[in-house]
Scaffold this active site. Structure first.
Site, PDB file in Angstrom:
ATOM      1  CD  GLU A 106      16.876  27.925 -40.693  1.00 34.43           C
ATOM      2  OE1 GLU A 106      15.989  28.730 -41.041  1.00 34.43           O
ATOM      3  OE2 GLU A 106      17.354  27.065 -41.451  1.00 34.43           O
ATOM      4  CG  ASP A 107      12.217  28.660 -39.941  1.00 30.42           C
ATOM      5  OD1 ASP A 107      13.292  28.057 -40.233  1.00 30.42           O
ATOM      6  OD2 ASP A 107      11.228  28.640 -40.698  1.00 30.42           O
ATOM      7  CG  ASP A 110      13.171  18.806 -40.272  1.00 33.69           C
ATOM      8  OD1 ASP A 110      13.102  18.040 -39.304  1.00 33.69           O
ATOM      9  OD2 ASP A 110      12.511  18.626 -41.315  1.00 33.69           O
ATOM     10  NE  ARG A 173       5.828  31.953 -44.537  1.00 34.86           N
ATOM     11  CZ  ARG A 173       6.789  31.044 -44.674  1.00 34.86           C
ATOM     12  NH1 ARG A 173       7.515  30.699 -43.636  1.00 34.86           N
ATOM     13  NH2 ARG A 173       7.008  30.464 -45.831  1.00 34.86           N
TER      14      ARG A 173
HETATM   15  P1  IMP Z   1      16.095  21.284 -43.102  1.00 31.82           P
HETATM   16  O1  IMP Z   1      16.871  21.645 -44.316  1.00 31.82           O
HETATM   17  O2  IMP Z   1      15.519  19.898 -43.201  1.00 31.82           O
HETATM   18  O3  IMP Z   1      16.830  21.483 -41.808  1.00 31.82           O
HETATM   19  O4  IMP Z   1      14.798  22.152 -43.139  1.00 31.82           O
HETATM   20  C1  IMP Z   1      14.693  23.391 -42.686  1.00 31.82           C
HETATM   21  C2  IMP Z   1      13.422  24.007 -43.223  1.00 31.82           C
HETATM   22  O5  IMP Z   1      12.329  23.052 -43.276  1.00 31.82           O
HETATM   23  C3  IMP Z   1      12.975  25.068 -42.265  1.00 31.82           C
HETATM   24  O6  IMP Z   1      13.595  26.301 -42.532  1.00 31.82           O
HETATM   25  C4  IMP Z   1      11.483  25.073 -42.467  1.00 31.82           C
HETATM   26  O7  IMP Z   1      11.159  25.927 -43.533  1.00 31.82           O
HETATM   27  C5  IMP Z   1      11.128  23.655 -42.853  1.00 31.82           C
HETATM   28  N1  IMP Z   1      10.563  22.909 -41.708  1.00 31.82           N
HETATM   29  C6  IMP Z   1      11.107  21.843 -41.078  1.00 31.82           C
HETATM   30  N2  IMP Z   1      10.326  21.419 -40.064  1.00 31.82           N
HETATM   31  C7  IMP Z   1       9.266  22.255 -40.048  1.00 31.82           C
HETATM   32  C8  IMP Z   1       8.101  22.358 -39.209  1.00 31.82           C
HETATM   33  O8  IMP Z   1       7.885  21.593 -38.246  1.00 31.82           O
HETATM   34  N3  IMP Z   1       7.231  23.350 -39.510  1.00 31.82           N
HETATM   35  C9  IMP Z   1       7.418  24.233 -40.538  1.00 31.82           C
HETATM   36  N4  IMP Z   1       8.497  24.181 -41.331  1.00 31.82           N
HETATM   37  C10 IMP Z   1       9.415  23.202 -41.094  1.00 31.82           C
END
Ligand code: IMP
Length: 194
Positions: A106-107, A110, A173
């Site tokens: 995963e990147d 959050d 990206r």
């Molecule tokens: P989560 O479901 O809130 O954990 O979000 C995960 C997704 O939100 C990641 O796979 C990213 O695509 C996006 N995301 C969250 N924070 C960032 C950031 O700082 N930069 C770019 N994308 C982010």
């Protein structure tokens, strides 16, 4: 040249390469000490989450020395627009995962909603093991508790970052480093592109 929206470089190309090398070594060792010891076990299935994990997965797996196959999933999250944390699968795995060892790449984690959804779906298919490796982790923003086995870097501050797979409205990206977006470009902390 650093794009106008970037305030500063948070992790340089060199920082990333060094950390990715360490992670590749650690994951390989853990796998070889565990499941990889069984000669009858099928190769590790590395599951990249599109699109953000693409550069990370390519570099990480080239620093790993265990037999592996690639597969990919694509999801879209609707944070801020519909119900919080709603996740839709755009592309599912090509391979069946029953009785296989899976490593999700995963990147960034959050709020944790995306990963939580994916883990729930994949667990239901009864893999032999399921581990998660994320390049970046933002623990301060977590809304759901998700297990993360390997973390490249922890972001303590409430930053929105781009580069090395991470986007701002689908752009940036391809940057070879990870940079923080200037506060004036961030309306809220949901994905700017959503
Ligand atoms: P989560 O479901 O809130 O954990 O979000 C995960 C997704 O939100 C990641 O796979 C990213 O695509 C996006 N995301 C969250 N924070 C960032 C950031 O700082 N930069 C770019 N994308 C982010």
């Amino acid at each position: 040249m650093v794009p106008e929206i970037i305030e500063r470089v948070v992790f340089s190309t060199e920082d990333i390469a060094k950390r990715v090398g360490e992670l590749g070594e650690q994951i390989s060792q853990d796998y070889l000490d565990g499941a990889g010891r069984d000669p009858h076990r099928r190769p590790l299935l590395v599951v990249g989450l599109l699109k953000g994990a693409l550069p990370f997965m390519a570099d990480l797996t080239r620093r790993m020395h265990v037999p592996m196959e690639y597969d990919f999933m694509a999801v879209s999250s609707y944070q801020g627009r519909t119900s919080p944390g709603e996740v839709r699968i755009l592309k599912d795995l090509d391979s069946p995962v029953g009785s296989r060892d899976l490593l999700i790449v995963e990147d960034i984690v959050d709020t944790g909603h995306t990963l939580e959804h994916i883990l729930r779906r994949l667990r239901a298919r009864e893999p032999a093991s399921l581990k998660v490796c994320t390049l970046l982790d933002k623990p301060a923003r977590r809304q759901v508790d998700v297990p993360v086995d390997y973390v490249g870097f922890t972001l303590e501050e409430n930053l929105f970052v781009v580069g090395y797979g991470l986007d701002y409205a689908e752009l940036y990206r391809n940057l070879p480093y990870i940079g923080a977006v200037k506060p004036e470009y961030i309306l809220n902390h949901d994905r700017p592109g959503d």
